[in-house]
Design a protein around this motif. Structure first.
Motif, PDB file in Angstrom:
ATOM      1  N   VAL A  21      60.394  25.713  63.213  1.00 19.15           N
ATOM      2  CA  VAL A  21      59.823  25.930  61.877  1.00 19.15           C
ATOM      3  C   VAL A  21      60.441  24.966  60.869  1.00 19.15           C
ATOM      4  CG1 VAL A  21      59.187  28.330  62.312  1.00 19.15           C
ATOM      5  CG2 VAL A  21      61.431  27.821  61.338  1.00 19.15           C
ATOM      6  N   GLU A  22      61.694  24.600  61.083  1.00 19.79           N
ATOM      7  CA  GLU A  22      62.330  23.601  60.222  1.00 19.79           C
ATOM      8  C   GLU A  22      61.667  22.239  60.410  1.00 19.79           C
ATOM      9  OE1 GLU A  22      65.064  21.363  57.851  1.00 19.79           O
ATOM     10  OE2 GLU A  22      64.568  23.501  57.893  1.00 19.79           O
ATOM     11  N   PHE A  23      61.376  21.884  61.658  1.00 13.03           N
ATOM     12  CA  PHE A  23      60.720  20.611  61.964  1.00 13.03           C
ATOM     13  C   PHE A  23      59.309  20.571  61.376  1.00 13.03           C
ATOM     14  CE2 PHE A  23      58.539  17.717  65.074  1.00 13.03           C
ATOM     15  CZ  PHE A  23      59.261  16.563  64.780  1.00 13.03           C
ATOM     16  N   MET A  24      58.568  21.679  61.497  1.00 17.50           N
ATOM     17  CA  MET A  24      57.223  21.748  60.936  1.00 17.50           C
ATOM     18  C   MET A  24      57.253  21.590  59.420  1.00 17.50           C
ATOM     19  SD  MET A  24      55.702  24.884  63.265  1.00 17.50           S
ATOM     20  CE  MET A  24      54.173  25.038  62.347  1.00 17.50           C
ATOM     21  N   ALA A  25      58.221  22.214  58.771  1.00 18.61           N
ATOM     22  CA  ALA A  25      58.346  22.087  57.314  1.00 18.61           C
ATOM     23  C   ALA A  25      58.682  20.650  56.933  1.00 18.61           C
ATOM     24  CB  ALA A  25      59.415  23.048  56.798  1.00 18.61           C
TER      25      ALA A  25
ATOM     26  N   LEU B 111      57.871  17.886  58.492  1.00 17.13           N
ATOM     27  CA  LEU B 111      56.690  17.040  58.616  1.00 17.13           C
ATOM     28  C   LEU B 111      55.733  17.223  57.446  1.00 17.13           C
ATOM     29  CD1 LEU B 111      55.887  17.457  62.423  1.00 17.13           C
ATOM     30  CD2 LEU B 111      56.936  15.488  61.305  1.00 17.13           C
ATOM     31  N   ARG B 112      55.814  18.342  56.766  1.00 15.72           N
ATOM     32  CA  ARG B 112      54.943  18.636  55.628  1.00 15.72           C
ATOM     33  C   ARG B 112      55.656  18.413  54.298  1.00 15.72           C
ATOM     34  NH1 ARG B 112      53.876  20.810  60.068  1.00 15.72           N
ATOM     35  NH2 ARG B 112      51.805  21.456  60.724  1.00 15.72           N
ATOM     36  N   GLY B 113      56.743  17.654  54.345  1.00 15.53           N
ATOM     37  CA  GLY B 113      57.474  17.323  53.122  1.00 15.53           C
ATOM     38  C   GLY B 113      58.100  18.515  52.447  1.00 15.53           C
ATOM     39  N   TYR B 114      58.366  19.561  53.201  1.00 13.70           N
ATOM     40  CA  TYR B 114      58.953  20.809  52.689  1.00 13.70           C
ATOM     41  C   TYR B 114      58.129  21.415  51.546  1.00 13.70           C
ATOM     42  CZ  TYR B 114      62.979  19.548  55.508  1.00 13.70           C
ATOM     43  OH  TYR B 114      63.797  19.228  56.561  1.00 13.70           O
TER      44      TYR B 114
ATOM     45  N   SER C 120      48.471   6.340  54.039  1.00  7.35           N
ATOM     46  CA  SER C 120      47.924   7.247  53.028  1.00  7.35           C
ATOM     47  C   SER C 120      46.454   7.525  53.341  1.00  7.35           C
ATOM     48  CB  SER C 120      48.069   6.632  51.645  1.00  7.35           C
ATOM     49  OG  SER C 120      47.372   5.396  51.575  1.00  7.35           O
ATOM     50  N   PRO C 121      45.920   8.649  52.919  1.00 14.76           N
ATOM     51  CA  PRO C 121      46.589   9.721  52.168  1.00 14.76           C
ATOM     52  C   PRO C 121      47.500  10.550  53.066  1.00 14.76           C
ATOM     53  CG  PRO C 121      44.339  10.347  52.675  1.00 14.76           C
ATOM     54  CD  PRO C 121      44.485   8.931  53.144  1.00 14.76           C
ATOM     55  N   SER C 122      48.381  11.282  52.447  1.00 16.07           N
ATOM     56  CA  SER C 122      49.335  12.085  53.203  1.00 16.07           C
ATOM     57  C   SER C 122      48.662  13.322  53.793  1.00 16.07           C
ATOM     58  CB  SER C 122      50.500  12.508  52.308  1.00 16.07           C
ATOM     59  OG  SER C 122      50.025  13.278  51.213  1.00 16.07           O
ATOM     60  N   PHE C 123      49.353  13.941  54.739  1.00 14.82           N
ATOM     61  CA  PHE C 123      48.847  15.120  55.420  1.00 14.82           C
ATOM     62  C   PHE C 123      48.966  16.358  54.534  1.00 14.82           C
ATOM     63  CE2 PHE C 123      50.061  18.827  58.086  1.00 14.82           C
ATOM     64  CZ  PHE C 123      48.832  19.048  58.681  1.00 14.82           C
TER      65      PHE C 123
END
Length: 470
Positions: free
Chosen positions: A94-98, A100-103, A238-241
Motif C-alpha cells: 500500500v505504501e508502494f501504491m501510494a 506511484l500516485r504521488g501520495y 505527461s499527463p500524469s496518472f
C-alpha cells in the motif's frame, strides 16, 4: 463424460491474440540460432530494468537467501500460512501504491486482498460482483485476455463500450449510455464498468473528463467501477496518472451514494516491477463484504510465503524503489520513442501514448480494403512473411479495422532494431505494390470513415465487430 466447461470453447484460445503466440512458439527468433524466426511483439512484458533488480538482489543476499539478520527463516516460510498474507508485505504494497500516485491518496492494508496475479484478481471480482448472465461494460479496444479472465469460468458477459479514433478512443458519456442501452436490449443486467488505467492496449492514461464520466455513470446507474491499474508505474510522460480513488476524492461525491463501496482497484507487480513470474496481484476495495469474500476465494491462488518475504524486503528499501521507478520510466520512454520513430520512417503512425509497454499502431493505409477480413489478411502477412507477432485490433474488439498493438519492452534494443527494419522493408514493398492511386483512395475512405465513425459505430449491434476467428 466431461463437464461443459472442459469441452466448451469459450476460453478465447482461438483468438488471433493467442494464435499469434502459438506461431511464435513454433519458430522463435534468435539473433544467432534462428535469425529468420518470429519476433515476439505481442507480449506486454517489461524486461528493460532487470539489471536494477539483479543489482538489488546482489546487495541484499539475506533476502534472497531467505534470511533475517543473518539467520535462516526457511522453516518459518515453508510451514503453513493463512490466506490473509503477511502484514509486512501488505504494508509495503500500500505504501508502494501510494508512492506511484504521488501520495495523493492513501491505502489501508486491511482493505487489500493478495492473490496470484491480476488475472485471478479480476476473475474473483467478477465472482464477487456479478451472477452468471449479468454484464460488465468495457471500453474498446480492450485487453484480449479479458474474454478469458472475466467470462470463461464466471459466466459473466462483456458488453463493449465502442470508442472511436475520431477522439483518440476516449470514453464519452454518450458511449457509456449507448453500451448500457445495448445491454438492456439484450436483457443483460449491467453490474458495472471495468477500465484499464493506463489503458491496455492504447498506452494512455484516462483523463479527468473520462474519469468523471465513469463516476457520474456509476452514480446514476448504481453500478460498480473496477479500475485495473497494473500499469500505473509505467507512466513515462505527461499527463500524469490519476487513480479512480483520487478522482472520486476530488469530485467530493456525496457519501449517501455509497459510491466508494462500489469502487474496486486491481493491481499487480507484473508490469511496474517486471515480475510476472512471481504472480503477485491484489484487489483493493472499500467494500467490507467484497474484501471478506475475495479473501476467502484467494485461498485458490495464494502468493507464496517466500515471494512475500523477498518482495517485502525489496519494497521496504525506499531509496531503491524511488530509483527504480524513475529509471524504469525513463527507459520505457526511450524505448517507446525508438519504436515510434522507426514506424514513422516506414510511414506508419501511432496513437499518442504516455504509458505502458506497447504502442497502438495505425496500419489502416496498408489494408487492401476497409474491413476486418483485410485486417486479418494483413496480420497473417506480418506474422508469417515479416516474422513479427503483433496483436490485431480485432482481437482487442476495436471497432475500426487496421489498428495493431505492438509491444516494445520485452526484447533487447538490437532485436527491436531488427523488427523495425523488417517493418520498413514490408511497408516499402506494400506501398510500391499497391501504387499511389490505391493508397490515395484508401486514405480518402479512411478520412471519410473518421467523420462518420462516431455516428456509425455506437449504434452497431453487440457482435457487429467481432473478429472472424473468434
Amino acid at each position: 463424460m466431461l463437464s461443459r466447461k472442459a469441452s466448451c470453447d469459450s476460453h478465447g484460445q482461438d483468438s488471433s491474440y493467442f494464435l499469434g503466440w502459438q506461431e511464435y512458439e513454433k519458430n522463435p527468433y534468435h539473433e544467432v540460432q534462428n535469425p529468420n524466426g518470429i519476433i515476439q511483439m505481442g507480449l506486454a512484458e517489461n524486461q528493460l530494468s532487470f539489471d536494477l533488480l539483479e543489482s538489488w538482489l546482489a546487495s541484499n543476499t539475506d533476502a534472497l537467501g531467505l534470511k533475517r539478520n543473518g539467520r535462516s527463516v526457511f522453516r518459518e516460510l515453508a510451514l503453513f500460512q493463512d490466506y490473509h498474507g503477511f502484514p509486512a508485505f501488505k504494508n509495503e504494497l500500500v505504501e508502494f501504491m501510494a508512492k506511484l500516485r504521488g501520495y495523493k491518496v492513501a491505502f489501508d492494508p486491511n482493505k487489500l486482498v493478495l492473490m496470484a496475479g491480476s488475472t485471478s484478481a479480476n476473475e474473483i471480482l467478477m465472482f464477487c460482483l456479478a451472477e452468471p448472465g449479468e454484464a460488465f461494460l468495457l471500453p474498446t479496444p480492450y485487453y484480449p485476455g479479458f474474454d478469458r479472465d472475466l467470462k470463461w469460468r464466471t459466466g459473466v458477459e462483456i458488453v463493449p463500450i465502442h470508442c472511436s479514433s475520431s477522439n483518440d478512443f476516449r470514453i464519452t458519456a454518450c458511449a457509456l449510455e449507448e453500451a448500457y442501452q445495448r445491454a438492456q436490449k439484450l436483457n443483460l443486467k449491467v453490474k458495472g464498468v471495468l477500465v484499464t488505467n493506463p489503458s491496455n492496449p492504447l498506452g494512455s492514461t484516462l483523463n479527468r473528463d473520462e474519469l468523471n464520466h465513469l463516476i457520474d455513470f456509476a452514480i446514476k446507474k448504481e453500478v460498480h467501477i473496477i479500475s485495473d491499474e497494473i500499469y500505473s508505474g509505467t507512466v513515462f510522460d505527461s499527463p500524469s496518472f490519476i487513480s479512480i480513488t483520487e478522482a472520486v476524492m476530488e469530485k467530493h461525491v456525496d457519501h449517501e451514494t455509497d459510491l466508494l463501496g462500489r469502487i474496486h482497484i486491481v493491481y499487480s507487480l507484473s508490469k511496474d516491477l517486471g515480475l510476472p513470474g512471481f504472480r503477485v496481484g491484489m484487489i483493493y476495495s472499500n467494500n467490507e463484504t467484497v474484501v471478506a469474500a475475495a479473501t476467502k476465494m484467494s485461498s485458490f491462488g495464494l502468493v507464496s510465503s517466500q515471494t512475500q518475504f523477498l518482495l517485502s524486503n525489496m519494497l521496504s528499501d525506499k531509496k531503491f524503489t524511488s530509483k527504480y521507478i524513475k529509471e524504469n520510466q525513463r527507459r520505457l520512454k526511450k524505448r517507446k520513442d525508438m519504436l515510434v520513430s522507426g514506424l514513422r520512417s516506414a510511414g506508419i503512425g501511432c496513437a499518442k501514448s504516455n504509458a505502458g509497454l506497447f504502442c497502438w499502431v495505425d496500419m489502416r493505409y496498408l489494408l487492401r480494403s476497409d474491413t476486418f477480413e483485410a485486417e486479418k489478411e494483413l496480420w497473417k502477412r506480418i506474422l508469417f512473411e515479416v516474422g513479427l507477432n503483433i496483436s490485431p485490433g480485432s482481437s482487442c474488439h476495436c471497432s475500426e479495422p487496421g489498428w495493431f498493438r505492438v509491444c516494445f519492452a520485452n526484447m533487447s534494443q538490437e532485436t527491436l532494431k531488427v523488427a523495425i527494419r523488417r517493418i520498413e522493408v514490408f511497408a516499402e514493398s506494400s506501398s510500391s505494390a499497391s501504387g499511389r492511386e490505391n493508397l490515395s483512395h484508401q486514405r480518402s475512405v479512411r478520412n471519410s470513415r473518421r467523420s462518420l465513425s462516431k455516428w456509425v459505430f455506437p449504434i452497431s449491434s453487440y457482435n457487429d465487430h467481432e473478429p472472424a476467428d473468434r
